[in-house]
Every structure is written in C-alpha cells, then in structure tokens.
Design a protein around this motif. Structure first.
Motif, PDB file in Angstrom:
ATOM      1  N   VAL A 400       0.849  -1.191   0.000  1.00 32.51           N
ATOM      2  CA  VAL A 400       0.000   0.000   0.000  1.00 32.51           C
ATOM      3  C   VAL A 400       0.884   1.241   0.000  1.00 32.51           C
ATOM      4  N   VAL A 401       0.634   2.152  -0.936  1.00 33.51           N
ATOM      5  CA  VAL A 401       1.317   3.443  -0.935  1.00 33.51           C
ATOM      6  C   VAL A 401       0.555   4.422  -0.057  1.00 33.51           C
ATOM      7  N   SER A 402      -0.776   4.446  -0.220  1.00 35.32           N
ATOM      8  CA  SER A 402      -1.575   5.383   0.568  1.00 35.32           C
ATOM      9  C   SER A 402      -3.017   4.909   0.637  1.00 35.32           C
ATOM     10  N   ASN A 403      -3.618   5.042   1.804  1.00 32.52           N
ATOM     11  CA  ASN A 403      -5.052   4.830   1.950  1.00 32.52           C
ATOM     12  C   ASN A 403      -5.774   6.117   1.578  1.00 32.52           C
ATOM     13  N   ILE A 404      -6.814   5.998   0.753  1.00 39.49           N
ATOM     14  CA  ILE A 404      -7.494   7.191   0.237  1.00 39.49           C
ATOM     15  C   ILE A 404      -8.986   7.125   0.540  1.00 39.49           C
ATOM     16  N   SER A 405      -9.314   6.597   1.710  1.00 45.84           N
ATOM     17  CA  SER A 405     -10.724   6.429   2.068  1.00 45.84           C
ATOM     18  C   SER A 405     -11.448   7.764   2.216  1.00 45.84           C
ATOM     19  N   ASN A 406     -10.699   8.852   2.414  1.00 41.61           N
ATOM     20  CA  ASN A 406     -11.335  10.152   2.628  1.00 41.61           C
ATOM     21  C   ASN A 406     -11.488  10.977   1.350  1.00 41.61           C
ATOM     22  N   VAL A 407     -10.981  10.488   0.215  1.00 37.61           N
ATOM     23  CA  VAL A 407     -11.097  11.274  -1.010  1.00 37.61           C
ATOM     24  C   VAL A 407     -12.478  11.086  -1.617  1.00 37.61           C
ATOM     25  N   LYS A 408     -12.889  12.048  -2.433  1.00 39.58           N
ATOM     26  CA  LYS A 408     -14.205  12.014  -3.053  1.00 39.58           C
ATOM     27  C   LYS A 408     -14.136  11.317  -4.411  1.00 39.58           C
ATOM     28  N   GLY A 409     -15.029  10.344  -4.633  1.00 43.63           N
ATOM     29  CA  GLY A 409     -15.135   9.705  -5.934  1.00 43.63           C
ATOM     30  C   GLY A 409     -14.133   8.587  -6.145  1.00 43.63           C
ATOM     31  N   GLU A 410     -14.107   8.062  -7.385  1.00 41.24           N
ATOM     32  CA  GLU A 410     -13.197   6.993  -7.768  1.00 41.24           C
ATOM     33  C   GLU A 410     -12.068   7.546  -8.626  1.00 41.24           C
ATOM     34  N   ILE A 411     -10.899   6.921  -8.520  1.00 43.19           N
ATOM     35  CA  ILE A 411      -9.735   7.379  -9.274  1.00 43.19           C
ATOM     36  C   ILE A 411      -9.934   7.103 -10.765  1.00 43.19           C
ATOM     37  N   ILE A 412      -9.694   8.122 -11.586  1.00 43.33           N
ATOM     38  CA  ILE A 412      -9.777   7.957 -13.037  1.00 43.33           C
ATOM     39  C   ILE A 412      -8.433   8.195 -13.716  1.00 43.33           C
ATOM     40  N   GLY A 413      -7.401   8.538 -12.936  1.00 47.53           N
ATOM     41  CA  GLY A 413      -6.084   8.741 -13.523  1.00 47.53           C
ATOM     42  C   GLY A 413      -5.009   8.791 -12.461  1.00 47.53           C
ATOM     43  N   ILE A 414      -3.855   8.129 -12.732  1.00 45.16           N
ATOM     44  CA  ILE A 414      -2.692   8.160 -11.844  1.00 45.16           C
ATOM     45  C   ILE A 414      -1.500   8.636 -12.662  1.00 45.16           C
ATOM     46  N   TYR A 415      -0.734   9.585 -12.108  1.00 46.98           N
ATOM     47  CA  TYR A 415       0.368  10.204 -12.842  1.00 46.98           C
ATOM     48  C   TYR A 415       1.609  10.241 -11.955  1.00 46.98           C
ATOM     49  N   ILE A 416       2.769  10.010 -12.562  1.00 44.55           N
ATOM     50  CA  ILE A 416       4.037  10.097 -11.844  1.00 44.55           C
ATOM     51  C   ILE A 416       4.832  11.252 -12.436  1.00 44.55           C
TER      52      ILE A 416
END
Length: 452
Positions: A400-416
């Motif tokens: 696990v890199v990060s828990n994101i239970s508090n963010v709004k909505g579902e992830i639609i993009g990941i960028y480095i």
C-alpha cells in the motif's frame, strides 16, 4: 542514452525503450550495452547465474543477486547487487565503468557520459554540452506512456510540473471549466497558463513548447504554446467530424494523432499531415516508441511502424495498455468479481499474469482500472479498498502506498512526476454531470493533499 567516445547511442541498441534503473541512489544498466555498445564479449552461465565479460585479456565476473564482482581475480564489493529485471541482466554502472573499464562516469536523469579519467566530464565546466545532451534526450518524447494513457493531465519538465484541473461549475451540463497550471513540485510559484469552458488533455512538452488537445465537449483541436503560457496557437482547426483530432502523442519531430478515419502524423508546427493507417475503428492511440506506434482497435492492442508497414495485433480483450521498456502492461476484466494486471514481452510474445484480484461483490472493471509504470514499479488504484498501491514489475512486493478512504469519488487517472504521485478522482452527479478532484502525494505515500 549513453555517450561514449563522443558518440551518442541507446543503452540497449536492440531496444531504444530500455532505460537505466535507479536503486538506492545507484544506477544499474543492462549488460547488453557492454557487449554491443563497447565491444565486450559477454557469456552467461545459467547454472551458476554468473556473468563473465572479457575484453582485450581483461575478465570481469559477477554472480547475480550477490554484492561481489571479480576483476582479473581481484574481489570488489558492490553497493547494489547485479540482478535480472524483465529477463535482462542489469549491473551497477559505476562499478563496471570505473573499476572494469578504468574510466570516469557521469549520470544525469537518464544520460550516461563515459570519459577518459584524464579528460573527465565535468558537469560545471561542460554545462553547455550537458544542457545540449539533456535537451536532445527530452526532445524525443513529450510525456510518459503511462501518463498519457491516464489522459495526460500531468507532465514534468525540468523543475516544473504542469497539470490540468477540471471543475464542474454547472450541474447537469456535462462539462465544466478546465485550468492548465504550472508550479514547482511542492506547489510553490503556481501560475495559471490557460483555461476554457470544456476539456484539456494529452499534455506534452518538447523543446520548451506545450502541446495539448482542447475544446468544448465534442469539438477537439490541437494547440501549442510556450511553457510560460504565451504564444498559444491552434495546430488544427476542424471543419467536419472527420477533421477532429481526439488524441496526440508527441515524439521526435512529429505529432502522431488519431482521427475518426485513421492514424496520422504531422510536423510539430502542424504542417504536412500524413495518413499512416486508414481505419475507422481505432479507439485510442497509446504510445510511440522508437519506430512503432501502439494503438487500440476496440479492446485489442495493435502496433504499426511509423511508415505504415508491419501492422499487427499484439493482445486481445484487455484494457489500460502501457508500453514501457520492451513490455506492455495492462489490466483485464475477467468477470464482475475478478480482474488481473498482466504484461506482454514484446520480444517473445509471452504473456504473464502479475496479480489476480478477486472480490466478493460485483464491483466490475472499476476495481483496478488505472495503472502507471514508473521504473521498476507498477502503481495502481484499488477502488474497492480505497487505496493506491504499487508492486514490482515482476508482480512481487505488492504494498500500500496510501489509503485514500477520505477522497471524493473513484480514481480515473494516476500520474508520476519525479518524486510525486498525482491522481484524479471523479464523483458522478447523475447521468451527465460529474465533479473532479485532484490530489498529490509523495512517492513514498506521505503528504497526501488535495490540489485546489
């Protein structure tokens, strides 16, 4: 990229997509460059997992996964063990160059300079040459394949991060206002470069120019402007449905793009458009790597040479294809309760399942639907468990890199972008309207924060 005897060459001559690997601040390079680039004879003993390299009576021997190297029988201790990555043998760069070759070595952001010790490359004294070489490297590709597959909302250029934020300001309209910003990685010196009521995507930077696709709803065109936001011009102006350019990949001296009737390329100033492939069912252009264009027709991945020859299908019925370092990584929706992340070796055609995800409820394709390959790691979303995770490109070390239970909505993009992970979420407001939020965190999982 490697410079040796004033000659600039690819690290792996047979595959220009192979790049160095940085581990614990040490650079590892594929052994192939020693044999094909510098003239060494290399032998591999699979029983003892030992590499032996010889040149002009000198012998270097390294056993994989150990920290020992022997040069003409003399033992040296390595900071990082040699090892196998995706079927290629990687060895510590500096240990080989300085101890085995007896030369000096300089490394900067993918550029390797090997020089004689009496004429050592100095990044301060030779800054003009260094800047010229780095410019040549950066001019080849406008953004990473991984970032572009995720809609190209983020691109890094030197010390700057360029990113797009879209807000939905009118409920049930279906589009909001898109903003293109430039800022330092820590968020300082933030500047708005461009905005419009509609969408912006496919950010790419080549030779101090930003290229992107923008428009209102279904009215896309290609634009270019300076990295400070000045001098915006349209490189395309659609007049019919067939003229609309939906996606671009900037690579080398060309912009490769998709229209409703095929694949094209044009010069960086928008001139001389040339059709590469005449097809009306192309769904998405994925990447351009060397002389290959990768694209999808429905859910199948295809490749074609940039001159229009050698058109062939590579994978069927998968999603989110990313081309990186001689491999294709992808997700595959097996059922509403099962998803996989897999990879294809482009040189052998071998497919490997890296990880299988099984769920008790019918979460479907949205469970694991965004990946980003960066060096030795695959970063991916887990919308079911509300996490950003990563694993090695061989499927190991899944964490696990990060828990994101508090963010709004579902992830639609990941960028480095350098040491930062950016991710975009979408929260639906009915059948048309949606609300987007943009976040960033350090690549180690710390400092997770929303970008306003």
């Amino acid at each position: 990229m490697l410079m040796f005897n004033d000659i600039l060459m690819n690290i792996d001559i047979s595959n220009p997509n192979v790049v160095p690997v940085v581990e614990n601040d040490r650079v590892l390079i594929p052994l192939r460059f020693l044999s094909e680039g510098l003239g060494w004879s290399v032998n591999w003993d699979k029983n003892t997992k030992t590499v032996t390299a010889t040149l002009e009576g000198r012998t270097v021997r390294i056993q994989l996964d150990t920290d020992k190297m022997f040069i003409d029988g003399i033992e040296y201790t390595l900071d990082v063990p040699a090892r196998s990555i995706n079927g290629r043998i990687f060895v510590p760069l500096r240990a080989f160059v300085e101890n085995a070759l007896g030369k000096s070595c300089f490394y900067n952001n993918g550029l390797i300079v090997i020089s004689e010790k009496e004429n050592t490359f100095d990044s301060t004294k030779d800054s003009a040459l260094l800047n010229e070489l780095i410019k040549e490297l950066s001019a080849k590709k406008g953004n990473t394949s991984s970032n572009l597959v995720n809609y190209g909302y983020v691109v890094r250029d030197g010390d700057w991060i360029y990113y797009i934020i879209t807000t939905n300001t009118e409920k049930n309209v279906g589009y909001g206002i898109s903003y293109l910003y430039r800022a330092k990685p820590n968020g300082s010196q933030k500047k708005l470069l461009y905005s419009l009521k509609g969408f912006i995507c496919d950010l790419q930077i080549v030779n101090n120019k930003i290229y992107f696709v923008a428009g209102e709803l279904n009215e896309p065109d290609v634009y270019r402007m300076n990295t400070d936001g000045t001098g915006k011009i349209a490189l395309s102006t659609h007049k019919t449905q067939e003229d609309k350019i939906w996606e671009i990949v900037v690579y080398g001296d060309y912009i490769y793009y998709k229209k409703d009737n095929g694949l094209y390329k044009m010069n960086l100033d928008g001139s001389n458009p040339v059709k590469i492939l005449d097809r009306e069912d192309i769904f998405e252009i994925i990447s351009v790597e060397g002389n290959k264009i990768y694209f999808t027709i429905w859910d199948d991945l295809y490749s074609i040479n940039t001159d229009g020859t050698n058109f062939k299908r590579l994978i069927s019925n998968a999603h989110n294809y990313i081309v990186s370092n001689g491999f294709v990584y992808y997700t595959d929706f097996i059922s509403f309760k099962e998803t996989i992340i897999g990879k294809l070796d482009l040189s052998t055609g071998t497919e490997t399942i890296l990880k299988k995800f099984e769920y008790t409820s019918d979460i479907g394709l949205s469970a694991i639907d965004r990946i980003n390959v960066n060096g030795e790691w695959i970063y991916y979303n887990d919308n079911f468990n509300k996490q950003i995770r990563r694993m090695k490109i061989d499927g190991t070390n899944d964490t696990v890199v990060s828990n994101i239970s508090n963010v709004k909505g579902e992830i639609i993009g990941i960028y480095i972008a350098g040491d930062w992970i950016f991710y975009c979420t979408e929260l639906s407001h009915g059948p048309v309207a949606c609300e987007n939020h943009f976040y960033k965190l350090k690549i180690d999982g710390s400092l997770n924060q929303i970008i306003k």
